[in-house]
Design an enzyme around this catalytic site. Structure first.
Site, PDB file in Angstrom:
ATOM      1  CE  LYS A  77      -3.737   1.955   2.904  1.00 21.10           C
ATOM      2  NZ  LYS A  77      -4.582   1.691   4.102  1.00 21.10           N
ATOM      3  CB  SER A 152      -8.003   3.488   3.428  1.00 22.68           C
ATOM      4  OG  SER A 152      -7.093   2.823   4.283  1.00 22.68           O
ATOM      5  CB  SER A 176      -8.026   0.307   6.037  1.00 24.97           C
ATOM      6  OG  SER A 176      -8.713   1.516   6.038  1.00 24.97           O
TER       7      SER A 176
HETATM    8  N1  GLN Z   1     -12.969   3.387   7.186  1.00 28.90           N
HETATM    9  C1  GLN Z   1     -12.173   3.743   8.298  1.00 28.90           C
HETATM   10  C2  GLN Z   1     -11.851   5.201   8.271  1.00 28.90           C
HETATM   11  O1  GLN Z   1     -12.242   5.823   7.362  1.00 28.90           O
HETATM   12  C3  GLN Z   1     -10.951   2.877   8.332  1.00 28.90           C
HETATM   13  C4  GLN Z   1      -9.688   3.499   7.925  1.00 28.90           C
HETATM   14  C5  GLN Z   1      -8.488   2.627   8.117  1.00 28.90           C
HETATM   15  O2  GLN Z   1      -8.569   1.531   8.668  1.00 28.90           O
HETATM   16  N2  GLN Z   1      -7.335   3.141   7.694  1.00 28.90           N
HETATM   17  O3  GLN Z   1     -11.238   5.720   9.152  1.00 28.90           O
END
Ligand code: GLN
Length: 485
Positions: A77, A152, A176
Site C-alpha cells: 500500500k 482504505s 481498512s
Molecule cells: N474506514 C475507516 C476510516 O475511514 C478505516 C480506515 C483505516 O482503517 N485506515 O477511518
C-alpha cells in the site's frame, strides 16, 4: 499458463522447473497492464521486479536453498516506506516524496527474497472506506466495476482479487484491510496492535494503526504474518511477548471452539437482511457441529464508531501536522504574506477534502473547552471496550461478527454523506479500539452476486487461535456458491 494457488505450490513448480520467477513476474506485469482500468497500482516496479526475478532464478539454478518467500510477488500500500521509492499516502501533499528508509515489515519480506512488484492506490492517508478519497482517483472492484473495492486499502485488495500479485500489504486503523477484503471476496487480516512493527508505516492514528495482509490462501497469509512478527527496536509500541510460531498452521479441525456473538451487532438496524440470515445460519451450523456459540451483551455498540472517529481524528490532527511544506511535500507557488500564510497555502492545496475534515474535527475535539466533552469521553469508551474484551476472552476463544453491514457500495453512493460512511465501520473499529486481532474470511456470496465475509476476532496477542479458527471455517463452512479460489 501459470496460475497461483499457494506459495508451497509455486515453490514446487519452481523446483520442478515448470516455471521460473522471471516468467511468473512477466505474467503479472502483463495482467497489471491489461487491468490498468482498475487503477489498483500507483507505481509498478517493472524493471526492478524483472531484475530481482532473474537474480532469484540464477540463485536457484546454482543450487541455493529457497528462502521462505523466494520469488513471491507482493504489492504494498502507498503508505509503506520503501527506500528510494516514492511514497505519498495517495496525497498531493507528498507528491514525488521518496522514502528514506524501508519499513521493517517490508524489509522482513525482502530479506526472505520476496519480489515487490509495486505500490497500490488507497484513500488519502488511509482515511476512507471506498478508495474514492485518493489523489490518484478511484479504484474499481474487479468483480463489478460499478462497485467500490472498499477502503482504505482498496488498491492492495484489488491487486490480490484480480490476480495482479500473490499477496499484498495494507494498513488497518479501523477496518481498512478487513473491509476491502470483505468487498473483494478475499482474506484480510489485521494483527493485534503491537504484533507488527509500525516503523516506516505512514501514520494516520498511531494507537490504532497496524500493517495487515491480503491473500487468497490462509497458509500464505499465516506465513507472511509469521515472517513479519519479529521484534523491532524502532517501534516502542511493539508487544514484548515472544511471538508464537504461526506457520505452518497446525490444523485443529476436530477442536470445538468457544464462540460468542453480539445480538446488538447481528440485529443492528443497518445490517442487510441476507447478511444477517447467512451469518445466523452459520452460527447455527457451528452449534450443531458441537462448537459453543453464545450471545453476549455488548451495549457499547453504538458508541464505538463515535469514539473511534474522535480518537483517530485527534491523533491524525497531530500526526499530520508534520506536513507543513517546510520539511515534507508540497510547497505552494503562491507568495505567502507570512509564515502562517505559507503553511496555510501548502496544506490547503496539498490535502484533500476528507483529510481536511478529519484534521479539523481532531483539532476541535482536542481544543480547550471541548477536550473533556469529546476526547476524554472517547478514551473512557475505549477503556470500557478493552475491559469488555478482557472479560469476554476469559470465557471465549473468539467473537464472530459480520465484517460490514452491507456488500460493496456502488461508486459515489455516500459521496455527500460522510456520517453514513463512518457508520458503516460499525463492525470493524472494535478490534482497533481494543487492540485485538481480526480477520475477514470470504465465506459467503450475496444474491446480488457480490461476496461478503465473516469477521473473527480473538484475544490480543492470540493470532494462533485466530488462524486455527480461520482454517476450520474456511475448510468447513464456505458456502457452496463461493469459488474455492
Ligand atoms: N474506514 C475507516 C476510516 O475511514 C478505516 C480506515 C483505516 O482503517 N485506515 O477511518
Amino acid at each position: 499458463m501459470f496460475s497461483f494457488e499457494s506459495i508451497t505450490g509455486y515453490h514446487q513448480q519452481l523446483n520442478n522447473n515448470t516455471v521460473s520467477c522471471s516468467s511468473v513476474v512477466k505474467g503479472y506485469l502483463v495482467r497489471i497492464e491489461a487491468n490498468r482500468n482498475l487503477n489498483a497500482f500507483v507505481e509498478v516496479y517493472e524493471q526492478e521486479a524483472l531484475q530481482k526475478a532473474a537474480e532469484l532464478d540464477k540463485k536457484r539454478e546454482s543450487g541455493a536453498p529457497l528462502k521462505k518467500l523466494h520469488g513471491v510477488v507482493i504489492a504494498i500500500k502507498d503508505v509503506i516506506c520503501y527506500k528510494d521509492h516514492k511514497v505519498s499516502a495517495a496525497s498531493a501533499i507528498l507528491k514525488d516524496f521518496t522514502s528514506l528508509y524501508t519499513a521493517t515489515t517490508l524489509q522482513f519480506l525482502i530479506d526472505e527474497d520476496a519480489i515487490i512488484i509495486g505500490n497500490c492506490n488507497c484513500d488519502e492517508f488511509a482515511m476512507g472506506s471506498t478508495n474514492e478519497n485518493s489523489g490518484y482517483g478511484k479504484v474499481l472492484n474487479a468483480l463489478d466495476n460499478t462497485k467500490v473495492p472498499g477502503g482504505s486499502s482498496g488498491g492492495s485488495a484489488v491487486a490480490v482479487q484480480a490476480n495482479l500479485c500473490m499477496l499484498s500489504l495494507g494498513s488497518d486503523t479501523g477496518g481498512s484491510v478487513r473491509q476491502p477484503a470483505d468487498f473483494c471476496g478475499i482474506i484480510g487480516l489485521k494483527p493485534s496492535y503491537g504484533q507488527l512493527s509500525r516503523y516506516g508505516l505512514l501514520a494516520y492514528a498511531s494507537s490504532f494503526d497496524q500493517v495487515g495482509i491480503f491473500g487468497k490462501n490462509l497458509d500464505d497469509v499465516a506465513l507472511l504474518l509469521d515472517i513479519m512478527s519479529k521484534h523491532d527496536p524502532m517501534d516502542s509500541t511493539m508487544s514484548l511477548q515472544p511471538a508464537s510460531r504461526l506457520y505452518p498452521i497446525r490444523s485443529q479441525r476436530d477442536k470445538k471452539f468457544r464462540f460468542c456473538y453480539f445480538p446488538q451487532a447481528v440485529d443492528h438496524p443497518s445490517i442487510d437482511m441476507e447478511i444477517k440470515e447467512k451469518i445466523n445460519s452459520l452460527t447455527n451450523q457451528l452449534k450443531n457441529d458441537g462448537h459453543t456459540i453464545d450471545p453476549v451483551n455488548f451495549d457499547l455498540i453504538d458508541f464505538i464508531v463515535p469514539a473511534y472517529y474522535v480518537l483517530t481524528t485527534a491523533e491524525a490532527s497531530s500526526n499530520l501536522s508534520r506536513y507543513d511544506g517546510v520539511r515534507f511535500g508540497h510547497q505552494s507557488e503562491k507568495k505567502p504574506a507570512d509564515l502562517e500564510d505559507f503553511y496555510l497555502n501548502n496544506r490547503t492545496e496539498g490535502f484533500g477534502l476528507e483529510v481536511k475534515r478529519r484534521i479539523m474535527l481532531g483539532t476541535f475535539v482536542l481544543s480547550t473547552g471541548y477536550y473533556d466533552a469529546y476526547y476524554s469521553k472517547a478514551q473512557k469508551i475505549r477503556a470500557l471496550g478493552v475491559a469488555k474484551m478482557n472479560s469476554i476472552f476469559a470465557d471465549y476463544d473468539a467473537i464472530v461478527m459480520p465484517t460490514v453491514p452491507e456488500t460493496a457500495f456502488t461508486l459515489g453512493k455516500n459521496d455527500k454523506d460522510p456520517i453514513a460512511m463512518y457508520l458503516a465501520d460499525i463492525y470493524t473499529v472494535l478490534a482497533n479500539l481494543t487492540g485485538i486481532p481480526g480477520i475477514s474470511l470470504p465465506l459467503f456470496s450475496h444474491s446480488n452476486n457480490m461476496p461478503f465475509g465473516l469477521q473473527v476476532m480473538t484475544n490480543r496477542g492470540n493470532e494462533l487461535t485466530l488462524l486455527h479458527i480461520s482454517e476450520t471455517l474456511l475448510k468447513g463452512y464456505r458456502s457452496s456458491e463461493v469459488n474455492n479460489q
